[in-house]
Design an enzyme around this catalytic site. Structure first.
Site, mmCIF file in Angstrom:
data_model
loop_
_atom_site.group_PDB
_atom_site.id
_atom_site.type_symbol
_atom_site.label_atom_id
_atom_site.label_comp_id
_atom_site.label_asym_id
_atom_site.label_seq_id
_atom_site.Cartn_x
_atom_site.Cartn_y
_atom_site.Cartn_z
ATOM 1 N N ASP A 76 1.159 -2.232 -6.592
ATOM 2 C CA ASP A 76 1.830 -1.632 -5.724
ATOM 3 C C ASP A 76 -0.023 -1.465 -5.233
ATOM 4 O OD1 ASP A 76 2.936 0.475 -4.263
ATOM 5 O OD2 ASP A 76 1.817 1.702 -5.507
ATOM 6 N N GLU A 110 4.231 -5.219 -4.303
ATOM 7 C CA GLU A 110 5.412 -4.221 -3.159
ATOM 8 C C GLU A 110 4.951 -4.619 -2.054
ATOM 9 O OE1 GLU A 110 6.700 -0.249 -3.856
ATOM 10 O OE2 GLU A 110 5.090 -0.007 -2.793
ATOM 11 N N ASP A 144 0.716 5.547 -8.732
ATOM 12 C CA ASP A 144 0.112 4.103 -8.400
ATOM 13 C C ASP A 144 0.546 3.188 -9.724
ATOM 14 O OD1 ASP A 144 -0.862 4.631 -5.279
ATOM 15 O OD2 ASP A 144 -2.809 6.152 -6.461
#
Length: 175
Positions: free
Chosen positions: A7, A68, A141
């Site tokens: 992420d 991501e 996160d």
């Protein structure tokens, strides 16, 4: 399949390692949050992220990396840092000779929760359930990185097969 999910973020970059097969609960291997000081020079922050991700790839020996995909935000300054961190994450997998796949936030949410509009609490709850954890991974996160890894395990194989079939069809038609 062992996947390192990322992420991306410049101040906090979530990293999660999951092992599993499509359609089944996965196994948590590890998770981290790579942090950098917002007041530090951007070059040093990106270098720290690069070295940290390279060390995590070497330590966990994933078969692939899932990141991501950066999406447009209203805060241009924030999206720039996320985009820079995303590029470093993609490079970390590529440098190690691993396949790298990107997923939109809605793809990750849909894969993990069944809804592309799920909120962070729903994603974290499903990650906790899918990995059979005693407590939710923190911070968010890290939970997001684990969700990205799960998404890749469940959807990445199918996506790779579709891409391979499309390439093969294009080669046949160009002959």
């Amino acid at each position: 399949m062992r996947v390192l999910g990322i992420d991306p973020g410049l101040t906090r970059c979530g990293v999660g390692v999951v092992e599993g097969v499509p359609g089944r609960p996965g196994t948590l291997i590890d998770y981290h949050v790579v942090r950098s000081d917002p007041d530090e020079d951007i070059a040093l922050r990106l270098l720290h992220l690069d070295r940290s991700l390279a060390e995590l790839v070497a330590r966990h020996q994933p078969e692939s990396v899932a990141v991501e995909r950066v999406f447009a935000q209203h805060n241009t300054h924030s999206v720039m840092g996320t985009a820079q961190a995303s590029a470093v994450a993609i490079l970390a997998g590529s440098r190690a000779g691993l396949p790298v796949q990107t997923y939109t936030p809605s793809e990750v949410k849909a894969a993990v929760t069944g809804s592309g509009t799920a909120d962070k609490a729903q994603v974290t709850a499903m990650v906790t359930r899918l990995l059979r954890l005693d407590a939710p991974p923190k911070p968010a996160d890290a939970a997001d990185a684990l969700a990205i890894a799960i998404c890749h395990i469940w959807r990445g194989g199918t996506r790779a097969k579709i891409q391979a079939a499309a390439i093969a069809a294009a080669r046949r038609s160009s002959r």
